[in-house]
Design an enzyme around this catalytic site. Structure first.
Site, PDB file in Angstrom:
ATOM      1  N   GLY A   1      34.484  45.758  31.274  1.00 46.03           N
ATOM      2  CA  GLY A   1      35.614  45.811  32.208  1.00 46.03           C
ATOM      3  C   GLY A   1      36.904  45.796  31.406  1.00 46.03           C
ATOM      4  O   GLY A   1      37.945  45.330  31.860  1.00 46.03           O
TER       5      GLY A   1
ATOM      6  N   ARG B   1      37.868  34.960  47.643  1.00 43.00           N
ATOM      7  CA  ARG B   1      37.096  35.468  46.501  1.00 43.00           C
ATOM      8  C   ARG B   1      35.710  35.908  46.960  1.00 43.00           C
ATOM      9  O   ARG B   1      35.145  36.867  46.446  1.00 43.00           O
ATOM     10  CB  ARG B   1      36.996  34.402  45.403  1.00 43.00           C
ATOM     11  CG  ARG B   1      38.334  34.110  44.716  1.00 43.00           C
ATOM     12  CD  ARG B   1      38.169  32.995  43.723  1.00 43.00           C
ATOM     13  NE  ARG B   1      39.399  32.615  43.042  1.00 43.00           N
ATOM     14  CZ  ARG B   1      40.316  31.792  43.559  1.00 43.00           C
ATOM     15  NH1 ARG B   1      40.163  31.277  44.758  1.00 43.00           N
ATOM     16  NH2 ARG B   1      41.391  31.469  42.850  1.00 43.00           N
TER      17      ARG B   1
ATOM     18  N   ASP C   1      42.198  27.604  35.859  1.00 38.88           N
ATOM     19  CA  ASP C   1      42.485  26.448  36.719  1.00 38.88           C
ATOM     20  C   ASP C   1      43.088  25.305  35.892  1.00 38.88           C
ATOM     21  O   ASP C   1      44.003  24.611  36.336  1.00 38.88           O
ATOM     22  CB  ASP C   1      41.195  25.983  37.421  1.00 38.88           C
ATOM     23  CG  ASP C   1      40.602  27.083  38.283  1.00 38.88           C
ATOM     24  OD1 ASP C   1      41.372  27.737  39.004  1.00 38.88           O
ATOM     25  OD2 ASP C   1      39.373  27.296  38.219  1.00 38.88           O
TER      26      ASP C   1
ATOM     27  N   HIS D   1      35.302  27.522  41.186  1.00 36.26           N
ATOM     28  CA  HIS D   1      36.514  28.343  41.049  1.00 36.26           C
ATOM     29  C   HIS D   1      36.818  29.088  42.352  1.00 36.26           C
ATOM     30  O   HIS D   1      36.735  30.309  42.410  1.00 36.26           O
ATOM     31  CB  HIS D   1      36.362  29.321  39.875  1.00 36.26           C
ATOM     32  CG  HIS D   1      37.576  30.195  39.724  1.00 36.26           C
ATOM     33  ND1 HIS D   1      38.808  29.707  39.341  1.00 36.26           N
ATOM     34  CD2 HIS D   1      37.772  31.517  39.950  1.00 36.26           C
ATOM     35  CE1 HIS D   1      39.692  30.678  39.321  1.00 36.26           C
ATOM     36  NE2 HIS D   1      39.093  31.793  39.697  1.00 36.26           N
TER      37      HIS D   1
END
Ligand SMILES: NC(=O)c1ccc[n+]([C@@H]2O[C@H](COP(=O)([O-])OP(=O)(O)OC[C@H]3O[C@@H](n4cnc5c(N)ncnc54)[C@H](O)[C@@H]3O)[C@@H](O)[C@H]2O)c1
Ligand SMILES: O=C(O)C[C@H](O)C(=O)O
Length: 353
Positions: free
Chosen positions: A48, A127, A190, A217
């Protein structure tokens, strides 16, 4: 003996290769005759690599002196990103890989595989809304890991992390290559946010603040343990409520500010590069490396949980206990576990069913 015009023609052909020849060409290096490099270090792949996170992360990894070889894989645009980064005069040799036919070459021999492949959120999405697209992408990429570098450390960034890490674990189990110590969900952003926002409230330098963030998360699963702040600090109930809400919604704050063009990329690349560096230092044998990460866990009754972990040559060497929680944090933990249970189940079922 070649004439100088033949040499120049050969270099020019290497600078503009057809994408199918990219990997071989970059092996030859700019001179067209020798492989560059020889710097001792680790081999790292980014899957990616042409995306919003992938590109700045690739740049940061190209700058990391622990990296000797950097493989950039994506289904689009890796030739350009690779050519661009390959001009940086740092030690890592960069090679590009485009499309699924080149996935195995991208992964073969890697020590660390970082996965930010997949779609990001738009305003109004959770998400978990990314699950349907990203679950399949993560499965395909992890199948590549099982074939080509089953012992690599995997840093998984693609959302929803609370489900994609269980998906990866199931893919590895199915292939018989699962080592829970080597699969790590990246939750470093985070912690970066927690350190930044707490430092703002306390009037400190964020580099001197450390807040453990545990759970997972996404939303309420992101549980900052403000009672365990370094340096030891006390917060008013209003400050605790403000900080907890802001840390849990940090991703949404960026998604809304980007207004439909994506989610956090630059801060994420920074956080992922820090986490990858910690993993590489662990692999090298450095001691005392502790980071928060979402991993296979026995810290609670859940099979996956983010907590502080000690990193070493084997990946996760030790899960550190949660430590004493105050009443507010204990209530937050119960909420986090409820949502995490569902997200883990969803990920596991995606592969098992
Ligand atoms: N863990 C975290 O803290 C965190 C933080 C920010 C973003 N994210 C997540 O990271 C992911 C990527 O975000 P982004 O902003 O870089 O998105 P992006 O759309 O900018 O980039 C994603 C890249 O993945 C590539 N891709 C898609 N399918 C692929 C496949 N099958 N194989 C290889 N590459 C493929 C795309 O071509 C693209 O280049 C999202 O799921 C996002 O939610 C996680
Ligand atoms: O919020 C998102 O969708 C991206 C990422 O998980 C983040 O925390 O920034």
């Amino acid at each position: 003996m070649q004439s100088s015009s033949e040499r120049i023609a050969r270099i020019a052909s290497h600078l503009h290769p057809p994408s199918s020849q990219m990997e071989e060409t970059s092996l030859l290096g700019r001179s067209g005759c020798r492989a560059k490099g020889g710097t001792p270090g680790f081999k790292v792949a980014i899957l990616g690599a042409a995306g919003g996170i992938g590109q700045p992360l690739a740049m940061l990894m190209k700058m990391n002196p622990l990296v000797s070889v950097l493989h950039l894989y994506d289904v689009v645009n890796t030739p350009g990103v690779t050519a661009d980064l390959s001009h940086m005069n740092t030690g890592a040799v960069v090679r590009g890989f485009l499309g699924q036919a080149q996935l195995d070459n991208a992964l073969t021999g890697m020590d660390l595989v970082i996965i930010p492949a997949g779609v990001p959120r738009k305003p109004g999405m959770t998400r978990d809304d990314l699950f349907n697209i990203n679950a399949g992408i993560v499965r395909t990429l992890c199948e590549g890991v099982t074939r080509c570098c089953p012992n690599a450390i995997v840093n998984l960034i693609s959302n929803p992390v609370n489900s994609t890490v269980p998906i990866a674990a199931e893919v590895f189990k199915k292939a018989g290559t699962y080592n829970p110590r080597r699969l790590l969900g990246v939750t470093t952003l985070d912690v970066a946010r927690a350190n930044t926002f707490v430092a703002e409230v306390l009037g400190l330098d964020p580099r001197n603040v450390n807040i453990p963030v545990v759970g997972g998360h996404a939303g309420v699963t992101i549980l900052p343990l403000l009672s365990q702040a370094t340096p030891p600090s006390s917060f008013t109930p209003e400050e605790v409520a403000y900080l907890t809400e802001r840390i849990q919604n940090g991703g949404t704050e960026v998604v809304e500010a980007k207004a439909g063009t994506g989610s956090a990329t630059l801060s994420m690349a920074y956080a992922a590069a820090q986490f990858a560096d910690a993993c590489l230092r662990g692999l090298r044998g450095d001691v005392g490396i502790v980071e928060c990460s979402y991993v296979a866990s026995q810290v609670t009754e859940l099979p996956f949980f983010a907590s502080r972990v000690r990193l070493g040559r084997g990946g996760v060497e030790e899960l550190l206990p949660l430590g004493p929680l105050n009443e507010f944090e204990r209530a937050g933990l119960e909420k986090a576990k409820k949502e995490l249970t569902e997200s883990i189940h969803k990920g596991v079922s995606f592969i098992k069913s």
